[in-house]
Design an enzyme around this catalytic site. Structure first.
Site, PDB file in Angstrom:
ATOM      1  N   HIS A 184      74.629  27.756  51.034  1.00 46.66           N
ATOM      2  CA  HIS A 184      74.469  28.907  51.920  1.00 46.66           C
ATOM      3  C   HIS A 184      74.561  30.192  51.092  1.00 46.66           C
ATOM      4  O   HIS A 184      75.640  30.574  50.644  1.00 46.66           O
ATOM      5  CB  HIS A 184      75.625  28.831  52.933  1.00 46.66           C
ATOM      6  CG  HIS A 184      75.569  29.848  54.021  1.00 46.66           C
ATOM      7  ND1 HIS A 184      74.621  29.811  55.014  1.00 46.66           N
ATOM      8  CD2 HIS A 184      76.376  30.904  54.300  1.00 46.66           C
ATOM      9  CE1 HIS A 184      74.850  30.809  55.859  1.00 46.66           C
ATOM     10  NE2 HIS A 184      75.906  31.487  55.447  1.00 46.66           N
TER      11      HIS A 184
ATOM     12  N   SER B  46      72.259  34.728  57.208  1.00 50.02           N
ATOM     13  CA  SER B  46      73.343  34.165  58.002  1.00 50.02           C
ATOM     14  C   SER B  46      73.550  34.942  59.306  1.00 50.02           C
ATOM     15  O   SER B  46      72.617  35.105  60.060  1.00 50.02           O
ATOM     16  CB  SER B  46      74.592  34.136  57.126  1.00 50.02           C
ATOM     17  OG  SER B  46      75.423  33.115  57.568  1.00 50.02           O
TER      18      SER B  46
HETATM   19  C1  GCU Z   1      80.055  31.495  59.585  1.00 49.24           C
HETATM   20  C2  GCU Z   1      79.438  31.302  60.941  1.00 49.24           C
HETATM   21  C3  GCU Z   1      77.915  31.288  60.873  1.00 49.24           C
HETATM   22  C4  GCU Z   1      77.415  32.490  60.114  1.00 49.24           C
HETATM   23  C5  GCU Z   1      78.105  32.582  58.777  1.00 49.24           C
HETATM   24  C6  GCU Z   1      77.761  33.816  57.965  1.00 49.24           C
HETATM   25  O1  GCU Z   1      79.842  30.358  58.804  1.00 49.24           O
HETATM   26  O2  GCU Z   1      79.942  30.129  61.492  1.00 49.24           O
HETATM   27  O3  GCU Z   1      77.358  31.290  62.168  1.00 49.24           O
HETATM   28  O4  GCU Z   1      76.020  32.446  59.984  1.00 49.24           O
HETATM   29  O5  GCU Z   1      79.495  32.617  58.965  1.00 49.24           O
HETATM   30  O6  GCU Z   1      77.402  34.848  58.517  1.00 49.24           O
HETATM   31  O7  GCU Z   1      77.909  33.742  56.742  1.00 49.24           O
END
Ligand code: GCU
Length: 400
Positions: A376, A235
């Site tokens: 995710h 992420s």
């Molecule tokens: C949020 C953000 C993302 C990121 C994520 C994370 O969702 O919008 O850009 O990748 O956090 O780091 O879990």
């Protein structure tokens, strides 16, 4: 800086492919016909992304790192894994490194995965031997680390699988470098580095820079083969691993797990999270100059396929998750596809497909890609791919 009209702000994320504006990607190979031409072109692209997206890294003089042992070496995971813990001093801060190594590392240096964790080293495994962080913690209500949080992120770190594959895992908490909130760059290493100008490293580039400083240290750690470091991140930390790989050619292999917007995903698709949205929610992640591209993606002189191409010809793995539409899996795949011409020009296999693979059907070329089922996250399935991919590619590099 550009001021947007109120009606230009997009609050509702779009998930409808049919609403994606027509776009044209900048040609990553514009003016390049030979592998030799790419050398200069790469520098040009790297400078552009440095100044316009992530911010230029702090000067080398700020990077001098000293390190020392933080605890006696010990065995964890039923005696299977050797744990070394180091404290690295960087720009007035202490970074706590946990190295989980196969026992054989004491006889022969091992390749390693290097990746930040979100919540402290004590969360990657439930073992009292891991020192409890003293740092500001993002995820607890009192911002301190607690015994009860040991192992709470263990499902994201398949330590056993990694070590069984002959690799070590080197991990550290990203907040040791720069606590992840918008404080005007006053804390973390910025206390010493100062507030970045519009073209200087914001948080992601600072985290990436610190990974390189960790590589400096790993070069001096006997048990680690620092010619075989695979940088991994999930992420926001996947955005970080991509930029670390782009910035430091000593890094042998790069893994982006669900990095999405500002990472592997193409910005011009404006699906899920957008450039405007990410800059609005996380103003400290990208440099000041990147703000002007919010809702003006067509003005970007680059797109995220260029970020991936900066890793070439080194092996690159991009992973998405089916239920993670916020990160735009298709846009992550398309970035790989549009980085592929650079990989091929440099004489590698590139990405071995031009159609998006079905769910849970990884493709492994010089670029690897999969879209896992589920949300995710980082799972054993993801790590299975990374271990297999790294085994195949890093063994080609030969012994240290
Ligand atoms: C949020 C953000 C993302 C990121 C994520 C994370 O969702 O919008 O850009 O990748 O956090 O780091 O879990």
């Amino acid at each position: 800086s550009v001021t947007l009209n109120a009606e230009e702000f997009v609050f509702e994320a779009n998930y409808d492919e049919s609403k994606i504006p027509a776009y044209e990607l900048p040609d990553v190979l514009a003016g390049v016909t030979t592998a030799d031409d790419w050398v200069a072109k790469r520098v040009e692209w790297y400078d552009l992304l440095s100044r316009e997206m992530f911010g230029m890294a702090p000067p080398e003089s700020q990077g001098a790192t000293q390190f020392r042992s933080a605890a006696d070496n010990t065995l964890v995971l039923d005696g299977k894994v050797l744990l070394r813990q180091l404290i690295v001093e960087l720009a007035g801060k202490e970074l706590n490194l946990a190295l989980f190594l196969p026992k054989s590392a004491t006889e022969k240096a091992v390749p390693v995965f290097l990746g930040y964790n979100f919540n402290g080293n004590h969360t990657v495994i439930d073992d009292p031997a891991v020192l409890l962080p003293q740092s500001w913690m993002r995820s607890t209500s009192d911002h301190q680390a607690h015994e009860k949080d040991r192992g709470t992120s263990a499902s994201r770190w398949s330590i056993e699988q990694i070590v069984d594959g002959g690799f070590g895992l080197v991990t550290l908490y990203y907040g040791d470098v720069d606590p992840d909130f918008d404080d005007g760059f006053k804390n973390g290493v910025h206390e010493q580095l100062g507030i970045p100008a519009a073209d200087q490293a914001a948080s992601i580039a600072t985290w990436a820079w610190a990974l390189s400083r960790v590589v400096d240290v790993l070069e001096k750690v006997e048990e680690v083969d620092a010619t075989k470091v695979a940088v991994f991140g999930h992420s926001r930390l996947g955005k970080t691993s991509l930029w670390a790989g782009a910035s430091d050619e000593r890094i042998a292999l790069v893994i982006s797990n669900d990095s999405g917007c500002g990472g592997a995903a193409l910005s011009r698709r404006r699906i899920g999270e957008t450039v405007w949205r990410i800059n609005d929610s996380f103003p400290h992640w990208f440099c000041g100059n990147f703000k002007k591209y919010g809702n003006h993606e067509a003005d970007m002189p680059f797109d995220n396929h260029v970020l991936l191409a900066l890793v070439a010809p080194r092996p690159l793995y991009v992973a998405s998750a089916e239920a993670d539409q916020w990160a735009d899996p298709k846009g992550e795949f398309l970035s790989c596809l549009h980085a592929d011409p650079v990989y091929r020009l440099l004489g590698t296999e590139g990405l071995p497909t031009d159609t998006m693979p079905a769910v849970n059907e990884p493709v492994h070329g010089q670029i690897g890609y999969h879209m896992r089922s589920g949300k995710h996250d980082v799972t054993d399935f993801d790590w299975q791919q990374y271990v297999e991919f790294a085994t195949r590619h890093l063994s080609k590099l030969g012994p240290r």
